[in-house]
Design a protein around this motif. Structure first.
Motif, PDB file in Angstrom:
ATOM      1  N   ALA A 134       0.825  -1.211   0.000  1.00  0.00           N
ATOM      2  CA  ALA A 134       0.000   0.000   0.000  1.00  0.00           C
ATOM      3  C   ALA A 134       0.857   1.257   0.000  1.00  0.00           C
ATOM      4  N   VAL A 135       1.866   1.289   0.831  1.00  0.00           N
ATOM      5  CA  VAL A 135       2.729   2.474   0.898  1.00  0.00           C
ATOM      6  C   VAL A 135       3.494   2.652  -0.420  1.00  0.00           C
ATOM      7  N   ALA A 136       3.925   1.557  -1.025  1.00  0.00           N
ATOM      8  CA  ALA A 136       4.610   1.660  -2.322  1.00  0.00           C
ATOM      9  C   ALA A 136       3.663   2.213  -3.386  1.00  0.00           C
ATOM     10  N   MET A 137       2.433   1.748  -3.392  1.00  0.00           N
ATOM     11  CA  MET A 137       1.450   2.243  -4.373  1.00  0.00           C
ATOM     12  C   MET A 137       1.095   3.712  -4.097  1.00  0.00           C
ATOM     13  N   ILE A 138       1.016   4.076  -2.827  1.00  0.00           N
ATOM     14  CA  ILE A 138       0.741   5.470  -2.483  1.00  0.00           C
ATOM     15  C   ILE A 138       1.900   6.355  -2.940  1.00  0.00           C
ATOM     16  N   ALA A 139       3.127   5.894  -2.721  1.00  0.00           N
ATOM     17  CA  ALA A 139       4.293   6.661  -3.173  1.00  0.00           C
ATOM     18  C   ALA A 139       4.286   6.808  -4.693  1.00  0.00           C
ATOM     19  N   THR A 140       3.940   5.738  -5.390  1.00  0.00           N
ATOM     20  CA  THR A 140       3.824   5.795  -6.855  1.00  0.00           C
ATOM     21  C   THR A 140       2.747   6.793  -7.264  1.00  0.00           C
ATOM     22  N   SER A 141       1.627   6.758  -6.561  1.00  0.00           N
ATOM     23  CA  SER A 141       0.530   7.689  -6.860  1.00  0.00           C
ATOM     24  C   SER A 141       0.963   9.130  -6.645  1.00  0.00           C
ATOM     25  N   ILE A 142       1.702   9.375  -5.576  1.00  0.00           N
ATOM     26  CA  ILE A 142       2.183  10.736  -5.309  1.00  0.00           C
ATOM     27  C   ILE A 142       3.110  11.199  -6.431  1.00  0.00           C
ATOM     28  N   ALA A 143       3.987  10.314  -6.879  1.00  0.00           N
ATOM     29  CA  ALA A 143       4.888  10.671  -7.988  1.00  0.00           C
ATOM     30  C   ALA A 143       4.094  11.004  -9.250  1.00  0.00           C
ATOM     31  N   ILE A 144       3.071  10.202  -9.535  1.00  0.00           N
ATOM     32  CA  ILE A 144       2.229  10.450 -10.719  1.00  0.00           C
ATOM     33  C   ILE A 144       1.509  11.787 -10.587  1.00  0.00           C
ATOM     34  N   VAL A 145       0.996  12.067  -9.393  1.00  0.00           N
ATOM     35  CA  VAL A 145       0.300  13.345  -9.156  1.00  0.00           C
ATOM     36  C   VAL A 145       1.234  14.515  -9.417  1.00  0.00           C
TER      37      VAL A 145
END
Length: 136
Positions: free
Chosen positions: A83-94
């Protein structure tokens, strides 16, 4: 003899199936959360079709996480890391795609709050007990 389902039960089951499908998609799409959809699906299914709810809880992939959450409000270490890895990926995409910085900051803060909530949940006790027994 089986009782007939009411329209309300059909709607609950349909909504549960939709949420379950969104949860499955969330496994592959970084910005779509899996766990909330799965938990909502089992909650609705429990009211509409106990058999469908039991199937979700027994599902090889979603079942253990749902059972841990319902039993202990706990998340496995693997689930937290994912979950934290996906959230970090999402933040980078944002930050890559949103030029309006106040919005990017707001989304980042929101996702950081979600990550903090997830990381602060306990890990399941029953899994730790069984692994200790297996290692003995």
């Amino acid at each position: 003899m089986r009782e007939r389902m009411t329209i309300k039960q059909y709607l609950l089951v349909a909504a549960a199936a939709l949420l379950f499908a969104l949860g499955v998609l969330g496994v592959f799409l970084p910005l779509l959360p899996t766990t909330p959809f799965m938990l909502a699906a089992v909650a609705l299914a429990s009211r509409g079709s106990p058999r469908f709810a039991a199937w979700i809880r027994a599902n090889r992939y979603a079942g253990p996480a749902i059972n841990n959450w319902e039993r202990e409000r706990a998340l496995s270490r693997r689930a937290k890391i994912t979950a934290v890895a996906m959230i970090a990926t999402s933040i980078a995409i944002v930050w890559w795609h949103i030029d309006y910085r106040p919005l990017a900051i707001g989304v980042t803060v929101g996702l950081a709050c979600v990550a903090t909530f997830l990381v602060t949940r306990p890990t399941p006790q029953h899994a730790a007990d069984s692994s200790r027994k297996a290692g003995s």
